[in-house]
Design a protein around this motif. Sequence first.
Motif, PDB file in Angstrom:
ATOM      1  N   ASP A   1     -15.249  34.563  48.097  1.00 45.18           N
ATOM      2  CA  ASP A   1     -14.036  33.741  48.035  1.00 45.18           C
ATOM      3  C   ASP A   1     -14.337  32.289  47.696  1.00 45.18           C
ATOM      4  O   ASP A   1     -13.679  31.691  46.848  1.00 45.18           O
ATOM      5  CB  ASP A   1     -13.263  33.812  49.347  1.00 45.18           C
ATOM      6  CG  ASP A   1     -11.982  32.993  49.278  1.00 45.18           C
ATOM      7  OD1 ASP A   1     -11.116  33.354  48.467  1.00 45.18           O
ATOM      8  OD2 ASP A   1     -11.856  31.993  49.998  1.00 45.18           O
ATOM      9  N   LYS A   2     -15.359  31.725  48.360  1.00 45.05           N
ATOM     10  CA  LYS A   2     -15.647  30.295  48.156  1.00 45.05           C
ATOM     11  C   LYS A   2     -16.022  29.997  46.697  1.00 45.05           C
ATOM     12  O   LYS A   2     -15.408  29.136  46.078  1.00 45.05           O
ATOM     13  CB  LYS A   2     -16.752  29.862  49.117  1.00 45.05           C
ATOM     14  CG  LYS A   2     -17.015  28.385  49.123  1.00 45.05           C
ATOM     15  CD  LYS A   2     -15.878  27.624  49.768  1.00 45.05           C
ATOM     16  CE  LYS A   2     -16.095  26.127  49.648  1.00 45.05           C
ATOM     17  NZ  LYS A   2     -14.916  25.374  50.109  1.00 45.05           N
TER      18      LYS A   2
ATOM     19  N   ALA B   1     -12.989  30.341  44.585  1.00 45.92           N
ATOM     20  CA  ALA B   1     -11.993  29.296  44.813  1.00 45.92           C
ATOM     21  C   ALA B   1     -12.343  28.036  44.019  1.00 45.92           C
ATOM     22  O   ALA B   1     -11.463  27.286  43.606  1.00 45.92           O
ATOM     23  CB  ALA B   1     -11.911  28.974  46.305  1.00 45.92           C
TER      24      ALA B   1
ATOM     25  N   LEU C   1      -9.807  30.665  41.469  1.00 41.61           N
ATOM     26  CA  LEU C   1      -9.480  32.067  41.751  1.00 41.61           C
ATOM     27  C   LEU C   1      -9.518  32.280  43.263  1.00 41.61           C
ATOM     28  O   LEU C   1      -9.756  31.347  44.022  1.00 41.61           O
ATOM     29  CB  LEU C   1     -10.486  33.001  41.069  1.00 41.61           C
ATOM     30  CG  LEU C   1     -10.490  32.970  39.545  1.00 41.61           C
ATOM     31  CD1 LEU C   1     -11.698  33.710  39.014  1.00 41.61           C
ATOM     32  CD2 LEU C   1      -9.223  33.608  39.008  1.00 41.61           C
ATOM     33  N   SER C   2      -9.304  33.526  43.685  1.00 36.78           N
ATOM     34  CA  SER C   2      -9.321  33.817  45.108  1.00 36.78           C
ATOM     35  C   SER C   2     -10.243  34.984  45.362  1.00 36.78           C
ATOM     36  O   SER C   2     -10.543  35.760  44.452  1.00 36.78           O
ATOM     37  CB  SER C   2      -7.892  34.144  45.560  1.00 36.78           C
ATOM     38  OG  SER C   2      -7.872  35.264  46.413  1.00 36.78           O
ATOM     39  N   GLY C   3     -10.707  35.130  46.606  1.00 38.08           N
ATOM     40  CA  GLY C   3     -11.523  36.285  46.967  1.00 38.08           C
ATOM     41  C   GLY C   3     -10.797  37.581  46.645  1.00 38.08           C
ATOM     42  O   GLY C   3     -11.429  38.600  46.384  1.00 38.08           O
TER      43      GLY C   3
ATOM     44  N   GLU D   1      -3.239  32.006  40.819  1.00 43.76           N
ATOM     45  CA  GLU D   1      -4.497  32.753  40.942  1.00 43.76           C
ATOM     46  C   GLU D   1      -4.389  34.109  40.252  1.00 43.76           C
ATOM     47  O   GLU D   1      -5.349  34.607  39.674  1.00 43.76           O
ATOM     48  CB  GLU D   1      -4.840  32.970  42.424  1.00 43.76           C
ATOM     49  CG  GLU D   1      -5.298  31.702  43.120  1.00 43.76           C
ATOM     50  CD  GLU D   1      -5.630  31.942  44.582  1.00 43.76           C
ATOM     51  OE1 GLU D   1      -6.451  31.195  45.116  1.00 43.76           O
ATOM     52  OE2 GLU D   1      -5.062  32.865  45.201  1.00 43.76           O
TER      53      GLU D   1
ATOM     54  N   PRO E   1      -2.963  28.070  47.547  1.00 42.50           N
ATOM     55  CA  PRO E   1      -3.210  29.510  47.514  1.00 42.50           C
ATOM     56  C   PRO E   1      -3.899  29.980  48.783  1.00 42.50           C
ATOM     57  O   PRO E   1      -4.823  29.327  49.278  1.00 42.50           O
ATOM     58  CB  PRO E   1      -4.114  29.689  46.298  1.00 42.50           C
ATOM     59  CG  PRO E   1      -4.633  28.353  45.973  1.00 42.50           C
ATOM     60  CD  PRO E   1      -3.687  27.345  46.503  1.00 42.50           C
TER      61      PRO E   1
END
Lengths: 74, 645
Positions: free
Chosen positions: B337-338, B341, B345-347, B375, B445
Amino acid sequence: MTLLDLPDNTWARVESVDGEESLSRRLLEMGFTEGECIRVVAASPFRDPLAVNIRGAVFALRKYEAGSIRVCLL
Amino acid sequence: MPALTTAAPAAPLIALVGLPNSGKTTVFNALTGSNYRTVNYPGSTVDCAIGAADLDNRRARVMDLPGITSLDGPSPDEQVAIRALFGDSPHGAPSVYVAIADSTQLPRHLYPAKRLIDAGYRVVVAVTMVDILNKRKHLSFDAEALSRELGCPVVRVDARTGVGLKELRRQTGLLLEAPTTDRAARPAPLSAGDISARYQFLENVTARVVTTSTSKTPLEHRLSICMPDPLTARLDRVFLHPAWGFLVFAAIMTAIFTSIFWLAQPMMDGIDRLFSAAAAWLQAVLPDVWLTRLLTDGVILGVGAVAVFIPQIVILFLALGFLEDSGYLSRGAMIVDKPLAMVGLSGRAFVPILSGFACAIPAMLSTRTIPSARERLLTIFILPLMVCSARLPVYGLLIAFLTPPGMAWLGGLGMTALYLFSVLAGLLAAALFGKIFRLEKSVRPSLLLELPAIRRPKLRVALATTYHRTKSYIQKAGGTILCIAVALWALTHLPPRTHLDESAQLAGSYAAVLGQWLEPVMRPLGLDWRVGVALICAFAAREVFVGALALVLMVSAGGDAIEGPLILAMRNATLADGSPLFTFSSCVGLIIFFGFALQCMSTVAVSRKETGGWYIPTVQLVAFTALAYLSALAAVQGLRWAGIA
């Protein structure tokens, strides 16, 4: 204190969920309600995201999400 | 099953309601006997599925829906579910609701069910995962007590073993018979205070129906309900550890992507021999006329060259199936995720990206679980860059060509590098696209991803998933490949002239005429019109490239294998001036071209549908294809400048 300040694997209770209305509402509906037992079970580097145990479930929460949950030690 | 919905409008509709991971789709499969896949990942059902069921001699239609957390959820997949729940779908309004609830998380799982019950809908509660509650957490569950508390039928169900299904059918059938009361209405969103009050009520109910044999204080009892099961907790100490978690993640990914190359080799050789033997046998028994040659050199060769790569695709699908069923995928999503991000984007984009390694189309559908519009669009934007299964045959061939004999591990390493490269390119593209183009800004997000209980993956489930995905891959690609193989054979063998050897025939064929136009575009890449013709064919579907290349290079199917002779033909092929056609630099150029180019018309169509317009698919098509040509050009010229042919 918020979830971000809570040491790992220490039980606490949810005091309130602050922050944006849409997020706090979502968290409430997912079961992050006042008085519920909660703890951090794992943290990524830089504590973002956190893995949080509540109501038998484990959730991955981003830093700002975890920061919006006020807790007090059990 | 559209036939069902139109042919039997009278059959009452049963809607399955539940949170992601509650076991909804397993119950759906058991009730309808259909073989839809279930996935241990939140929100993986992204659309309605309808099946017919027999409820105690009463016909009914059962509807499976994406998981919902509440009746007012924000993400696109939840809204599909909520609209369908309240009758706003082509299937009509449900008569009875079967609410699926995970017994290890009762308050959360009963929350949407309780709201439906309070609003006057007819609800049966099916409680799942009682085996985990009993065996892993040593707690017991009282279905009758819960039924009294909620005022509706409650059935304990284990759809994987069949326990409770008969009772669930009976209770649902009984509710269908029951006279309808006043028309129930969709409940209005609750205030914060009301949400807390509902949870307080459900919490108290849970404390009464989930009990323990050992004596505990109320707080201890509450905490033991609240904790995840011990096995999941133990494994998560490794999977989610800041350092170990990342190592495990890297090890799993590397294992998958290297095994795609070396584990598949023996099976690929087998298929290769099978097709060659078929061609040789046909050549021996059929008279030597043009139709025979069309069959052996056109159809069998063209299709066989691609069929050889099916084992690699099966291994990829199998690995994904195992990861899905075990519950590891969402852990992977948390780990990445990190980094995701950082580029916007997202995990939650992790699973679409991973499915993108199989095919961009289901991957684009699975982005519906991403609640933030920005995202989600960014994820759809980068998905065509992932190394999909259609690129595997192309890379497989080119890497096998570049790998020295006896050094298969180098090929595996090269393949892993290509996967890594595609992810890096995707991240870069997301960062750039997010900056240059304005996308709809949303509120910050969120991730809010549930990590489900870890289960031992069931081989049967993974095999079923793999079977369905491979079948649809073959169905989707097979027809195109067959048509192109025949068309290309005709182009390379027409106009027909006798007493010419094969290369002279090819040089005077329609394919060569077509190819002359491409020559100026191909020459800077160190390639000629023959590769150009194969590339044009690849715009229908990437994997066609391999079969097309075999046809234009006039590989004969008479030998004992296809891949070997094709690579041999590639080694022998020369440009007009006599220098070799396939050199290190031109192969690297081709790999780079395939890495970026959006050569898949179905992907463009799905991208238009999922993004709701032509803007993103147009940018994808133009930008990625231009990027492909220019970067391949830069690579080839750069390598040559550095003295590497």
